[in-house]
Design a protein around this motif. Sequence first.
Motif, short mmCIF file in Angstrom:
data_model
loop_
_atom_site.label_atom_id
_atom_site.label_comp_id
_atom_site.label_asym_id
_atom_site.label_seq_id
_atom_site.Cartn_x
_atom_site.Cartn_y
_atom_site.Cartn_z
N ASP A 10 0.86 -1.17 0.00
CA ASP A 10 0.00 0.00 0.00
C ASP A 10 0.90 1.23 0.00
O ASP A 10 1.51 1.57 1.01
N PHE A 11 0.97 1.89 -1.15
CA PHE A 11 1.85 3.05 -1.28
C PHE A 11 1.24 4.32 -0.72
O PHE A 11 1.87 5.36 -0.71
N ASN A 12 -0.01 4.26 -0.25
CA ASN A 12 -0.65 5.43 0.33
C ASN A 12 -0.35 5.57 1.82
O ASN A 12 -0.66 6.58 2.42
N THR A 13 0.22 4.53 2.41
CA THR A 13 0.57 4.60 3.82
C THR A 13 2.04 4.23 3.97
O THR A 13 2.61 3.51 3.16
N VAL A 14 2.62 4.73 5.01
CA VAL A 14 4.01 4.40 5.32
C VAL A 14 4.08 3.92 6.75
O VAL A 14 3.19 4.20 7.57
N ASP A 15 5.12 3.18 7.05
CA ASP A 15 5.29 2.68 8.41
C ASP A 15 5.81 3.78 9.35
O ASP A 15 5.50 3.79 10.53
N ALA A 16 6.59 4.70 8.80
CA ALA A 16 7.10 5.84 9.57
C ALA A 16 7.13 7.06 8.67
O ALA A 16 7.51 6.98 7.50
N PHE A 17 6.69 8.18 9.20
CA PHE A 17 6.64 9.43 8.44
C PHE A 17 8.03 10.05 8.33
O PHE A 17 8.92 9.73 9.13
N PRO A 18 8.21 10.96 7.36
CA PRO A 18 9.48 11.71 7.35
C PRO A 18 9.59 12.47 8.67
O PRO A 18 8.57 12.89 9.23
N LEU A 19 10.80 12.63 9.15
CA LEU A 19 10.98 13.27 10.45
C LEU A 19 12.08 14.31 10.43
O LEU A 19 13.13 14.12 9.82
N PHE A 20 11.83 15.38 11.17
CA PHE A 20 12.87 16.36 11.45
C PHE A 20 13.74 15.76 12.56
O PHE A 20 13.26 14.93 13.35
N PRO A 21 14.99 16.20 12.66
CA PRO A 21 15.87 15.63 13.69
C PRO A 21 15.29 15.68 15.09
O PRO A 21 15.44 14.73 15.86
N ASN A 22 14.58 16.76 15.46
CA ASN A 22 14.06 16.85 16.83
C ASN A 22 12.75 16.09 17.03
O ASN A 22 12.23 16.05 18.14
N CYS A 23 12.21 15.45 16.00
CA CYS A 23 10.97 14.67 16.13
C CYS A 23 11.24 13.17 16.25
O CYS A 23 10.35 12.42 16.63
N ASP A 25 12.87 11.24 18.26
CA ASP A 25 12.89 10.56 19.56
C ASP A 25 11.51 10.48 20.21
O ASP A 25 11.38 9.94 21.31
N ILE A 26 10.49 10.99 19.55
CA ILE A 26 9.13 10.91 20.08
C ILE A 26 8.64 9.48 19.87
O ILE A 26 8.68 8.97 18.75
N PRO A 27 8.18 8.81 20.92
CA PRO A 27 7.83 7.39 20.79
C PRO A 27 6.56 7.10 20.00
O PRO A 27 6.45 6.06 19.36
N SER A 28 5.58 7.99 20.01
CA SER A 28 4.30 7.73 19.36
C SER A 28 4.32 8.14 17.89
O SER A 28 4.75 9.24 17.55
N ARG A 29 3.83 7.24 17.03
CA ARG A 29 3.79 7.51 15.59
C ARG A 29 2.91 8.73 15.29
O ARG A 29 3.26 9.57 14.46
N GLU A 30 1.77 8.84 15.96
CA GLU A 30 0.85 9.96 15.75
C GLU A 30 1.50 11.28 16.17
O GLU A 30 1.37 12.29 15.49
N LYS A 31 2.21 11.26 17.30
CA LYS A 31 2.86 12.48 17.77
C LYS A 31 4.05 12.85 16.88
O LYS A 31 4.36 14.03 16.71
N GLN A 32 4.71 11.86 16.28
CA GLN A 32 5.77 12.14 15.32
C GLN A 32 5.19 12.85 14.10
O GLN A 32 5.79 13.79 13.59
N GLN A 33 4.03 12.41 13.65
CA GLN A 33 3.39 13.04 12.50
C GLN A 33 3.02 14.48 12.82
O GLN A 33 3.25 15.38 12.01
N ILE A 34 2.47 14.70 13.99
CA ILE A 34 2.11 16.06 14.41
C ILE A 34 3.36 16.93 14.50
O ILE A 34 3.37 18.07 14.05
N CYS A 35 4.42 16.39 15.07
CA CYS A 35 5.69 17.12 15.18
C CYS A 35 6.19 17.51 13.79
O CYS A 35 6.59 18.64 13.56
#
Length: 129
Positions: A10-23, A25-35
């Motif tokens: 499924d190319f519409n979903t990813v296991d982990a979102f792109p992240l900025f360096p300061n995001c 270390d956030i443990p929650s996938r949803e909070k990483q996306q918000i960050c």
Amino acid sequence: MIQEVDTVVDFNTVDAFPLFPNCKDIPSREKQQICFQLEISQHIYASLKQFKFNAKEVINDTVLVKLKVDALGKTSLSTIQISNKTKELLPEFDSILKVSLQNLPLLQPAIKRDMPVTTEFTLPIVLMN
């Protein structure tokens, strides 16, 4: 031994979102996306604030900016959906946006099945003066 391989991806979903360096270390996938969403928005808005737009008329528009984060973590502009009126009033908008993206730090790319992948997302930019 023969092992069945799941080839449906499924190319519409990813296991982990792109992240900025300061995001990262956030443990929650949803909070990483918000960050990520907050960081990209804050960076672009701060960059756009540095420029003085001299529009001859009042602008009240939402520009949809499609951004791409490639498998190496580099962010680029895919498309800009902007009204003709706004484009006429702010002809330099797209080039200023491209410059602001060049100043983004290298991101950790999105991950799908333990592999870095290219992702695209749309960022709405509200213009008002």
